[in-house]
Design a protein around this motif. Structure first.
Motif, short mmCIF file in Angstrom:
data_model
loop_
_atom_site.label_atom_id
_atom_site.label_comp_id
_atom_site.label_asym_id
_atom_site.label_seq_id
_atom_site.Cartn_x
_atom_site.Cartn_y
_atom_site.Cartn_z
N PRO A 216 -75.85 25.20 -99.12
CA PRO A 216 -75.67 26.27 -98.31
C PRO A 216 -76.15 27.66 -99.07
CG PRO A 216 -73.66 25.70 -99.34
CD PRO A 216 -74.56 24.63 -99.69
N CYS A 217 -76.48 27.43 -100.35
CA CYS A 217 -76.98 28.98 -101.17
C CYS A 217 -77.77 28.21 -102.04
CB CYS A 217 -75.67 29.61 -101.94
SG CYS A 217 -74.47 30.03 -100.91
N GLU A 218 -78.72 29.14 -102.34
CA GLU A 218 -79.71 28.85 -103.63
C GLU A 218 -78.84 29.08 -104.77
OE1 GLU A 218 -84.43 29.82 -103.68
OE2 GLU A 218 -83.25 28.41 -102.22
N ALA A 219 -78.46 27.92 -105.52
CA ALA A 219 -77.54 28.05 -106.57
C ALA A 219 -77.59 26.92 -107.41
CB ALA A 219 -76.17 28.17 -105.83
N CYS A 269 -80.30 37.22 -109.62
CA CYS A 269 -81.81 37.19 -109.14
C CYS A 269 -81.82 36.32 -107.88
CB CYS A 269 -82.62 36.54 -110.02
SG CYS A 269 -82.86 37.87 -111.68
N ASN A 270 -80.78 35.43 -107.58
CA ASN A 270 -80.83 34.69 -106.56
C ASN A 270 -80.84 35.16 -105.07
OD1 ASN A 270 -78.64 32.14 -108.10
ND2 ASN A 270 -80.82 32.47 -108.35
N TYR A 271 -81.35 34.26 -104.15
CA TYR A 271 -81.24 34.69 -102.81
C TYR A 271 -79.60 34.56 -102.45
CZ TYR A 271 -81.35 33.76 -97.49
OH TYR A 271 -81.20 33.62 -96.34
N HIS A 272 -79.10 35.70 -101.87
CA HIS A 272 -77.80 35.56 -101.60
C HIS A 272 -77.20 35.62 -100.21
CE1 HIS A 272 -77.55 36.81 -105.88
NE2 HIS A 272 -76.17 36.82 -105.67
N ARG A 273 -77.94 35.08 -99.51
CA ARG A 273 -77.39 34.83 -97.93
C ARG A 273 -76.78 33.08 -98.15
NH1 ARG A 273 -79.41 38.38 -93.63
NH2 ARG A 273 -80.08 40.27 -94.69
N TRP A 274 -75.80 33.04 -97.25
CA TRP A 274 -75.50 31.67 -96.92
C TRP A 274 -75.72 30.97 -95.65
CZ3 TRP A 274 -70.11 34.37 -96.10
CH2 TRP A 274 -69.77 35.27 -97.31
N HIS A 275 -75.76 29.62 -95.78
CA HIS A 275 -76.38 29.02 -94.57
C HIS A 275 -75.38 27.58 -94.28
CE1 HIS A 275 -80.80 30.51 -94.60
NE2 HIS A 275 -80.11 31.25 -95.20
N CYS A 342 -68.10 40.20 -99.23
CA CYS A 342 -68.36 38.94 -98.56
C CYS A 342 -68.33 39.12 -97.17
CB CYS A 342 -67.24 37.89 -98.94
SG CYS A 342 -67.23 37.21 -100.68
N GLU A 343 -69.65 38.99 -96.76
CA GLU A 343 -69.75 39.13 -95.29
C GLU A 343 -70.26 38.03 -94.45
OE1 GLU A 343 -72.80 41.96 -92.02
OE2 GLU A 343 -73.20 42.04 -94.28
N LYS A 354 -77.26 23.23 -88.99
CA LYS A 354 -77.44 23.02 -90.37
C LYS A 354 -78.55 23.87 -90.69
CE LYS A 354 -78.72 18.65 -91.40
NZ LYS A 354 -78.58 17.41 -91.95
N GLY A 355 -78.31 24.82 -91.65
CA GLY A 355 -79.27 25.68 -92.17
C GLY A 355 -79.26 26.93 -91.76
N GLN A 356 -78.38 27.25 -90.73
CA GLN A 356 -78.35 28.50 -89.81
C GLN A 356 -77.44 29.36 -91.03
OE1 GLN A 356 -76.50 28.09 -85.96
NE2 GLN A 356 -75.92 30.30 -85.86
N GLN A 357 -77.81 30.58 -90.76
CA GLN A 357 -77.11 31.71 -91.55
C GLN A 357 -75.68 31.93 -91.12
OE1 GLN A 357 -78.81 35.53 -92.70
NE2 GLN A 357 -76.93 36.40 -91.99
N THR A 358 -74.74 32.10 -92.15
CA THR A 358 -73.35 32.18 -91.90
C THR A 358 -72.82 33.31 -92.52
OG1 THR A 358 -72.71 30.45 -93.66
CG2 THR A 358 -73.03 29.72 -91.39
N GLY A 359 -73.31 34.04 -93.45
CA GLY A 359 -72.92 35.34 -94.24
C GLY A 359 -73.84 35.50 -95.48
N MET A 360 -73.15 36.33 -96.25
CA MET A 360 -73.92 36.82 -97.37
C MET A 360 -72.93 37.53 -98.49
SD MET A 360 -75.77 40.20 -95.81
CE MET A 360 -76.03 39.54 -94.25
N PHE A 361 -73.46 37.61 -99.44
CA PHE A 361 -72.74 38.43 -100.54
C PHE A 361 -73.68 39.67 -100.83
CE2 PHE A 361 -72.13 34.20 -102.64
CZ PHE A 361 -70.68 34.26 -102.60
#
Length: 405
Positions: A216-219, A269-275, A342-343, A354-361
């Motif tokens: 769900p995150c680039e982590a 440095c990561n992408y900070h949106r959640w999917h 946390c939004e 699956k893969g749809q955005q759910t929020g972001m930091f």
């Protein structure tokens, strides 16, 4: 341009880079006399400290208790000095520091050597203190959403060669931006930080296969724990997961007792949106306020990420997976230190793919957990990464686990 590993991007000496950064901030500060006027949010914090004997004691003692191995004169002298520094950085954006280190999160850097003291831990667990810190961070977020915060988005800062390497090695290919425009077309620091991926650059693995759970995150993977209890021994040094605290005493917590937790962490440095990791329906979604600068009794704030899932601000998104074997699961985004915003961008009752955005930091690096019910067997695919602080990122939307037929 090749992407750097996480180890290459991280500072080799936390103490050193914080001290160097504090030294630079001290040089840039105007003279502070007795009539120095603090921002109203900082002034309110000062009044709260000084109206409580308990808080006055904690904020006085934490500076007496801080380690003595600080390089003079780059240190914060007392809580008055602390408040002046916090006030000063409310109009500072996170920098890509010295073009070869992770940026110093301003307030984290100011508090760095006091958070882990006995008095510091007591102070930063206090509800009144966290209320005022939240107000201060909200003021800072307004600045980070303003055009003035773009000053760090330059080829000497976040668009330098090394920063670009830490952000994946091919920024223009990966993210929606316009290098022909000032600041690559970003209108603020926050606009850059919450940047969006180019369409189809991270395709969803096995989009029609509900047995596959995607990242769900680039982590980077941090820990996998099975048979998690609701009331585990709450031990800072032991870094125990505790579902009661993690899930904010939610009535759904009982459904995960004995289940599995997968934790992964993000750096700045990561992408900070959640999917979403699965197809399903959003059962419940909310943000639980918590602490911001509580530092467990360890040598490394990042090493205590499992414990921080119990106490930090976090977003809880409960998903009823389309695969009945998975059934109810929870995605928990944990805001650490400055990353307190946390939004959630998906509504309760809505179907999610699956893969749809759910929020972001917002602000900086952080961590997340996927929490599964007991009895859900998971075959993890960590792409040759070993969970821990030296692991590298697994791309978002790639397979991280599969459940049985």
């Amino acid at each position: 341009m090749a992407a750097l590993t996480l180890e290459e991007c991280l500072p080799s000496n936390n103490d050193l880079w914080v001290q160097q950064w504090i030294g630079e901030i001290l040089k840039s500060m105007p003279p502070q006399g007795d009539n120095y006027r603090l921002h109203p949010a900082v002034q309110s914090f000062k009044e709260a400290i000084e109206s409580s004997a308990e808080l006055t004691t904690h904020f006085t003692q934490m500076f007496a208790e801080q380690p003595t191995n600080y390089i003079a004169p780059n240190f914060v002298k007392d809580y008055h000095h602390m408040l002046q520094l916090i006030d000063h950085v409310l109009t500072k954006a996170p920098e890509y520091y010295n073009n070869n280190q992770m940026p110093a999160f301003p307030i984290y850097a100011i508090l760095f050597r006091t958070m882990g003291t006995v008095s510091g831990r007591a102070a930063f667990l206090n509800a009144t203190v966290n209320h005022h810190i939240k107000n201060i961070l909200n003021v800072w977020l307004k600045y980070l959403q303003s055009p003035e915060s773009c000053y760090v988005l330059t080829t000497n800062g976040w668009f330098s060669t090394r920063a670009m390497e830490c952000m994946g090695g091919n920024f223009e290919r990966d993210f929606i931006c316009d290098p022909r425009k000032p600041h690559y077309g970003f209108t603020s620091w926050d606009d850059f930080f919450t940047r969006q991926l180019q369409p189809n650059i991270r395709p969803v693995a096995y989009p029609d296969d509900n047995k596959v759970i995607v990242n769900p995150c680039e982590a980077a993977p941090f820990r996998i724990e099975s048979n998690v209890t609701k009331h585990d021994k709450f031990c800072i040094k032991g870094m125990a997961y505790n579902l009661k605290f993690m899930l904010a005493n939610d009535q759904l917590a009982d459904r995960f007792v004995g289940g599995t937790i997968y934790q992964s962490y993000l750096n700045t440095c990561n992408y900070h949106r959640w999917h979403s990791p699965v197809d399903g329906k959003i059962v419940k979604a909310y943000v639980q306020d918590g602490t911001y600068y509580f530092f467990p009794e360890t040598d490394d704030y990042t090493a205590s990420q499992d414990y921080l899932t119990n106490v930090q601000t976090r977003a809880l998104i409960f998903i009823e997976a389309a695969n009945p074997y998975i059934d109810l699961m929870c995605f928990m985004a944990v805001g650490m230190a400055e990353v307190s915003s946390c939004e959630i961008t998906i509504a309760e009752g809505k179907k999610v793919q699956k893969g749809q955005q759910t929020g972001m930091f917002h602000y900086g690096g952080s961590t997340f957990c996927l929490i599964f019910r007991p009895g859900v067997e998971l075959e993890f695919d960590l792409h040759d990464e070993t969970p821990g602080l030296t692991a590298n990122n697994i791309l978002i939307n790639t397979r991280i686990a599969t459940v049985p037929e």
